[in-house]
Design an enzyme around this catalytic site. Structure first.
Site, short mmCIF file in Angstrom:
data_model
loop_
_atom_site.label_atom_id
_atom_site.label_comp_id
_atom_site.label_asym_id
_atom_site.label_seq_id
_atom_site.Cartn_x
_atom_site.Cartn_y
_atom_site.Cartn_z
N GLY A 32 21.75 7.62 -24.53
CA GLY A 32 22.83 7.99 -23.61
C GLY A 32 23.52 6.74 -23.10
O GLY A 32 22.90 5.92 -22.42
N LYS A 78 22.01 19.00 -4.31
CA LYS A 78 22.69 18.78 -5.59
C LYS A 78 23.69 19.89 -5.80
O LYS A 78 23.46 21.03 -5.41
CB LYS A 78 21.68 18.80 -6.74
CG LYS A 78 22.15 18.07 -7.98
CD LYS A 78 21.86 16.60 -7.91
CE LYS A 78 22.41 15.86 -9.11
NZ LYS A 78 21.93 14.47 -9.15
N GLY A 130 26.29 6.26 -21.07
CA GLY A 130 27.27 6.59 -20.04
C GLY A 130 27.26 5.60 -18.90
O GLY A 130 27.05 4.39 -19.10
N1 PHE Z 1 23.69 11.16 -9.37
C1 PHE Z 1 23.02 9.90 -9.24
C2 PHE Z 1 21.52 10.13 -9.05
O1 PHE Z 1 21.02 11.20 -9.31
C3 PHE Z 1 23.63 9.02 -8.18
C4 PHE Z 1 23.59 9.62 -6.81
C5 PHE Z 1 22.49 9.39 -6.02
C6 PHE Z 1 24.60 10.42 -6.34
C7 PHE Z 1 22.41 9.94 -4.76
C8 PHE Z 1 24.52 11.01 -5.08
C9 PHE Z 1 23.40 10.78 -4.32
O2 PHE Z 1 20.77 9.25 -8.69
#
Ligand code: PHE
Length: 355
Positions: free
Chosen positions: A185, A83, A187
């Site tokens: 939320g 992340k 979004g």
């Molecule tokens: N951010 C979103 C999530 O947490 C979508 C996502 C998934 C983005 C996997 C990148 C990788 O699920």
């Protein structure tokens, strides 16, 4: 005491490595957390928002990267958790935003594919397009046609399917007609979830920090607007947290009226014990990284060139995945958090053994 400094946060973390960069022109901090670098790639979106201090941004990155490891395991995709967080000190727009995203793309490139990105809170489709033109390590993007692929609707669809599985587990029917669902939320995931719920005949209660958004949704789909601070006390059958994390905590759990929690937000529990608090109150909790895995499913499948129909079918596996978790948890008189965790850990151990 909870860790508060950057070294303490990293020492207390179960993951492996963090890349840190200070962005002087915007006075922001960029973090890329790789939770399980034994996997072929650590994948997870990039979150960009204003944080009171860089430590809060890092804390978010570390928790979200760990959550991603479990999310990939829950859907049996061989990525590790990653992340990125861009912790802004103030909002950035226009050319300044582009400069910042350009430097973020360069930072991702410096990891030579060990980190794969995607969108998360605060990142628009335009941002995805901009970043993906500067790094090939951006998922949720069709690199041949050069267009972003929004995972939001798939995350929402997975949560919708999961919510119905939870309803069937608790009441014997998955009919959402006239069930009151509170969506917090509105979004990229909350909004498409509202549409699905509306089509299924549910009664919507919606809340958003942007009151205008909530009003607009109600004008289109009906239902009621709930003020953000009234959300936890509002009468409803199902609560769907679809924005920020830690909305389930010591303060809010005793106030909840819902019997089911199924939402798209990451890190919904403030602390692990909140799973026990929900169990004691008789509230069925859909573990966040499981029920919000639809977007991750779409990412992995679109990477492989699968069609929208194939992706949707695959997202529908959410029903049996969650049902298996509910059944195991019920048999053990435990929170679904534990059943989900055991199943994910088994998969991770298998992958490590095979490596
Ligand atoms: N951010 C979103 C999530 O947490 C979508 C996502 C998934 C983005 C996997 C990148 C990788 O699920």
């Amino acid at each position: 005491m909870a860790p508060t400094t950057i070294p303490d946060l990293i020492m207390a973390w179960s993951g492996r490595s963090v890349l840190v960069q200070y962005d002087k022109p915007t006075a922001s901090w960029m973090f890329i957390a790789l939770h399980d670098p034994t996997a072929k790639q650590c994948v997870g979106g990039v979150r960009m928002k204003v944080y009171p201090c860089p430590e809060d941004g890092l804390r978010d990155a570390l928790r979200l990267a760990e959550g991603m490891t479990y999310k990939w395991a829950a859907i049996d995709v061989e990525f590790g958790g990653g992340k990125a967080v861009i912790a802004l000190s103030r909002p950035v727009a226009g050319a300044e935003r582009q400069g910042l995203l350009e430097r973020f793309a360069a930072m991702a490139n410096s990891l030579n594919g060990r980190y794969g990105s995607g969108p998360d809170l605060g990142i628009t489709q335009e941002d995805v397009d901009f970043i993906a033109k500067r790094t090939r390590y951006m998922h949720c993007y069709d690199h041949t046609r050069r267009v972003p692929i929004d995972p939001g609707p798939y995350t929402a669809y997975g949560a919708f399917v999961g919510m119905k599985a939870a309803l069937r587990h608790t009441t014997g029917t998955d009919n959402l007609r006239d069930r009151v669902v509170l969506v917090q939320g509105l979004g990229d995931t909350g909004l498409p979830l509202c549409n699905l719920l509306h089509e299924a005949g549910a009664a919507l209660r919606v809340t958003d920090i942007d009151g205008g958004r909530a009003k607009a949704v109600v004008a289109e789909l009906g239902g009621e607007v709930v003020a953000p601070d009234a959300a936890y006390d509002a009468p409803c059958d199902i609560y769907a947290p679809c924005a920020i994390g830690a909305t389930l905590n010591e303060d809010t759990i005793p106030r909840l009226k819902a019997k089911i929690i199924a939402g798209t937000a990451n890190n919904q529990l403030a602390v692990p014990e909140d799973g026990e608090r929900l169990l004691q109150r008789g509230i069925l909790y859909c573990p966040d990284y499981v029920v919000n895995g639809g977007g991750a499913v779409s990412l992995a499948m679109f990477d492989e060139g699968k069609s929208v129909a194939e992706v949707r079918t695959s997202v529908e596996a959410m029903d049996r995945r969650l049902t298996a978790i509910f059944q195991e948890a019920a048999a053990n008189h435990e929170s679904p958090v534990h059943a989900a965790r055991r199943k994910a850990e088994l998969r991770i151990a298998k992958r490590h053994a095979a490596a």
